[in-house]
Design a protein around this motif. Structure first.
Motif, PDB file in Angstrom:
ATOM      1  N   GLN A 253       9.095  11.243   7.629  1.00 21.45           N
ATOM      2  CA  GLN A 253       8.948   9.800   7.487  1.00 21.45           C
ATOM      3  C   GLN A 253       7.563   9.356   7.939  1.00 21.45           C
ATOM      4  OE1 GLN A 253      12.063   7.872   9.737  1.00 21.45           O
ATOM      5  NE2 GLN A 253      13.682   9.036   8.712  1.00 21.45           N
ATOM      6  N   LEU A 254       7.140   8.217   7.409  1.00 20.77           N
ATOM      7  CA  LEU A 254       5.931   7.535   7.851  1.00 20.77           C
ATOM      8  C   LEU A 254       6.380   6.187   8.381  1.00 20.77           C
ATOM      9  CD1 LEU A 254       2.524   7.247   6.213  1.00 20.77           C
ATOM     10  CD2 LEU A 254       3.732   5.158   6.777  1.00 20.77           C
ATOM     11  N   HIS A 255       5.994   5.869   9.609  1.00 28.32           N
ATOM     12  CA  HIS A 255       6.318   4.581  10.221  1.00 28.32           C
ATOM     13  C   HIS A 255       5.025   3.812  10.429  1.00 28.32           C
ATOM     14  CE1 HIS A 255       9.951   6.677  12.399  1.00 28.32           C
ATOM     15  NE2 HIS A 255      10.057   6.714  11.076  1.00 28.32           N
ATOM     16  N   THR A 256       5.043   2.513  10.175  1.00 30.27           N
ATOM     17  CA  THR A 256       3.934   1.670  10.615  1.00 30.27           C
ATOM     18  C   THR A 256       4.415   0.951  11.864  1.00 30.27           C
ATOM     19  OG1 THR A 256       4.515  -0.294   9.312  1.00 30.27           O
ATOM     20  CG2 THR A 256       3.092   1.348   8.252  1.00 30.27           C
ATOM     21  N   GLY A 257       3.550   0.872  12.845  1.00 33.86           N
ATOM     22  CA  GLY A 257       3.907   0.239  14.105  1.00 33.86           C
ATOM     23  C   GLY A 257       2.926  -0.853  14.467  1.00 33.86           C
TER      24      GLY A 257
ATOM     25  N   PHE B 174       0.821  -1.215   0.000  1.00 35.91           N
ATOM     26  CA  PHE B 174       0.000   0.000   0.000  1.00 35.91           C
ATOM     27  C   PHE B 174       0.855   1.264   0.000  1.00 35.91           C
ATOM     28  CE2 PHE B 174      -2.424   3.410   1.966  1.00 35.91           C
ATOM     29  CZ  PHE B 174      -3.606   3.376   1.240  1.00 35.91           C
ATOM     30  N   TYR B 175       1.683   1.410   1.027  1.00 36.33           N
ATOM     31  CA  TYR B 175       2.458   2.645   1.168  1.00 36.33           C
ATOM     32  C   TYR B 175       3.615   2.717   0.174  1.00 36.33           C
ATOM     33  CZ  TYR B 175      -0.299   3.565   5.292  1.00 36.33           C
ATOM     34  OH  TYR B 175      -1.349   3.807   6.142  1.00 36.33           O
ATOM     35  N   GLY B 176       4.189   1.570  -0.161  1.00 40.66           N
ATOM     36  CA  GLY B 176       5.284   1.542  -1.123  1.00 40.66           C
ATOM     37  C   GLY B 176       4.786   1.496  -2.557  1.00 40.66           C
TER      38      GLY B 176
ATOM     39  N   GLY C  28       8.818  -5.063  14.626  1.00 42.08           N
ATOM     40  CA  GLY C  28       7.962  -5.119  13.450  1.00 42.08           C
ATOM     41  C   GLY C  28       7.737  -3.729  12.892  1.00 42.08           C
ATOM     42  N   GLY C  29       6.936  -3.658  11.857  1.00 45.23           N
ATOM     43  CA  GLY C  29       6.647  -2.376  11.232  1.00 45.23           C
ATOM     44  C   GLY C  29       7.590  -2.068  10.089  1.00 45.23           C
ATOM     45  N   VAL C  30       7.247  -1.029   9.345  1.00 43.33           N
ATOM     46  CA  VAL C  30       8.001  -0.605   8.179  1.00 43.33           C
ATOM     47  C   VAL C  30       8.098   0.913   8.205  1.00 43.33           C
ATOM     48  CG1 VAL C  30       8.181  -0.774   5.656  1.00 43.33           C
ATOM     49  CG2 VAL C  30       6.890  -2.501   6.903  1.00 43.33           C
ATOM     50  N   TRP C  31       9.238   1.436   7.774  1.00 38.41           N
ATOM     51  CA  TRP C  31       9.433   2.881   7.691  1.00 38.41           C
ATOM     52  C   TRP C  31       9.518   3.298   6.224  1.00 38.41           C
ATOM     53  CZ3 TRP C  31      13.497   4.896  11.745  1.00 38.41           C
ATOM     54  CH2 TRP C  31      13.075   4.564  13.036  1.00 38.41           C
ATOM     55  N   PHE C  32       8.909   4.458   5.909  1.00 33.48           N
ATOM     56  CA  PHE C  32       8.910   5.000   4.554  1.00 33.48           C
ATOM     57  C   PHE C  32       9.336   6.465   4.579  1.00 33.48           C
ATOM     58  CE2 PHE C  32       5.720   1.654   4.657  1.00 33.48           C
ATOM     59  CZ  PHE C  32       6.051   0.900   3.547  1.00 33.48           C
ATOM     60  N   ALA C  33       9.961   6.895   3.484  1.00 31.34           N
ATOM     61  CA  ALA C  33      10.347   8.294   3.325  1.00 31.34           C
ATOM     62  C   ALA C  33       9.185   9.070   2.731  1.00 31.34           C
ATOM     63  CB  ALA C  33      11.565   8.404   2.410  1.00 31.34           C
ATOM     64  N   LEU C  34       8.935  10.255   3.267  1.00 28.11           N
ATOM     65  CA  LEU C  34       7.955  11.180   2.712  1.00 28.11           C
ATOM     66  C   LEU C  34       8.709  12.317   2.022  1.00 28.11           C
ATOM     67  CD1 LEU C  34       5.496  11.420   5.726  1.00 28.11           C
ATOM     68  CD2 LEU C  34       5.029  10.343   3.527  1.00 28.11           C
TER      69      LEU C  34
ATOM     70  N   SER D  64       9.245   5.429  -0.754  1.00 31.69           N
ATOM     71  CA  SER D  64      10.431   4.576  -0.678  1.00 31.69           C
ATOM     72  C   SER D  64      10.593   4.039   0.737  1.00 31.69           C
ATOM     73  CB  SER D  64      11.683   5.374  -1.049  1.00 31.69           C
ATOM     74  OG  SER D  64      11.591   5.817  -2.380  1.00 31.69           O
ATOM     75  N   GLU D  65      10.905   2.750   0.829  1.00 25.12           N
ATOM     76  CA  GLU D  65      11.116   2.151   2.147  1.00 25.12           C
ATOM     77  C   GLU D  65      12.477   2.557   2.707  1.00 25.12           C
ATOM     78  OE1 GLU D  65      11.183  -2.172   4.435  1.00 25.12           O
ATOM     79  OE2 GLU D  65      10.368  -2.050   2.402  1.00 25.12           O
ATOM     80  N   LEU D  66      12.502   2.802   4.006  1.00 24.34           N
ATOM     81  CA  LEU D  66      13.727   3.139   4.731  1.00 24.34           C
ATOM     82  C   LEU D  66      14.128   1.956   5.602  1.00 24.34           C
ATOM     83  CD1 LEU D  66      12.657   6.687   5.951  1.00 24.34           C
ATOM     84  CD2 LEU D  66      14.235   6.160   4.071  1.00 24.34           C
ATOM     85  N   LYS D  67      15.410   1.815   5.842  1.00 20.13           N
ATOM     86  CA  LYS D  67      15.883   0.756   6.733  1.00 20.13           C
ATOM     87  C   LYS D  67      15.662   1.200   8.176  1.00 20.13           C
ATOM     88  CE  LYS D  67      19.631  -2.328   7.678  1.00 20.13           C
ATOM     89  NZ  LYS D  67      20.524  -3.195   6.978  1.00 20.13           N
ATOM     90  N   LYS D  68      14.959   0.363   8.926  1.00 16.26           N
ATOM     91  CA  LYS D  68      14.748   0.647  10.348  1.00 16.26           C
ATOM     92  C   LYS D  68      16.042   0.430  11.110  1.00 16.26           C
ATOM     93  CE  LYS D  68      11.273  -0.597  12.729  1.00 16.26           C
ATOM     94  NZ  LYS D  68      10.196  -1.281  13.414  1.00 16.26           N
ATOM     95  N   PRO D  69      16.264   1.190  12.165  1.00 19.90           N
ATOM     96  CA  PRO D  69      17.433   0.919  13.003  1.00 19.90           C
ATOM     97  C   PRO D  69      17.391  -0.514  13.527  1.00 19.90           C
ATOM     98  CG  PRO D  69      16.448   3.021  13.577  1.00 19.90           C
ATOM     99  CD  PRO D  69      15.510   2.350  12.619  1.00 19.90           C
TER     100      PRO D  69
END
Length: 126
Positions: free
Chosen positions: A54-58, A23-25, A43-49, A31-36
């Motif tokens: 950034q947008l994070h899913t938690g 959905f978000y990608g 869990g979750g995914v980070w995206f660049a805005l 674009s997906e970002l690498k989580k620390p």
């Protein structure tokens, strides 16, 4: 004191990452970002805005979608968003309450409400 917005977090159920990427990608084109490394087990995914935010899913074990509170994304071409939504099978509700400002509402795969506005909302300070 506040210099800007760093990120927003969207809650989602456990195991949501594949759907979030789709959905978000794929759909929204973020674009997906690498989580620390220290946060990856959560869990979750980070995206660049655009603009550096950034947008994070938690992951939330007892998840309940947000029906009222929502992020609002900007688009330069709302017609392109509508065409893309149809192609991805995503239902979009157009809203004319703020005409001439164009905006739509939709839901992510987890039921969270999202808004997309063409251009930006008019700002009037009080």
């Amino acid at each position: 004191m506040i210099s800007g917005l760093d990120h927003l977090q969207i809650e989602a159920p456990p195991g949501h990452e594949v759907q979030a990427r789709a959905f978000y990608g794929d759909f929204l084109g973020l674009s997906e970002l690498k989580k620390p490394l220290a946060l990856q087990p959560n869990g979750g995914v980070w995206f660049a805005l655009p603009g550096g935010q950034q947008l994070h899913t938690g992951t939330v074990p007892e998840f309940s979608p947000r029906r009222k509170g929502h992020p609002c994304f900007r688009s330069t071409d709302l017609n392109a968003v509508l065409v893309r939504a149809r192609r991805f099978g995503i239902e979009v509700q157009e809203d004319a309450q703020l005409a001439p400002t164009r905006r739509v509402f939709l839901h992510d795969p987890f039921g969270n409400r999202l808004e997309i506005v063409e251009g930006e909302h008019v700002t009037v300070l009080v």
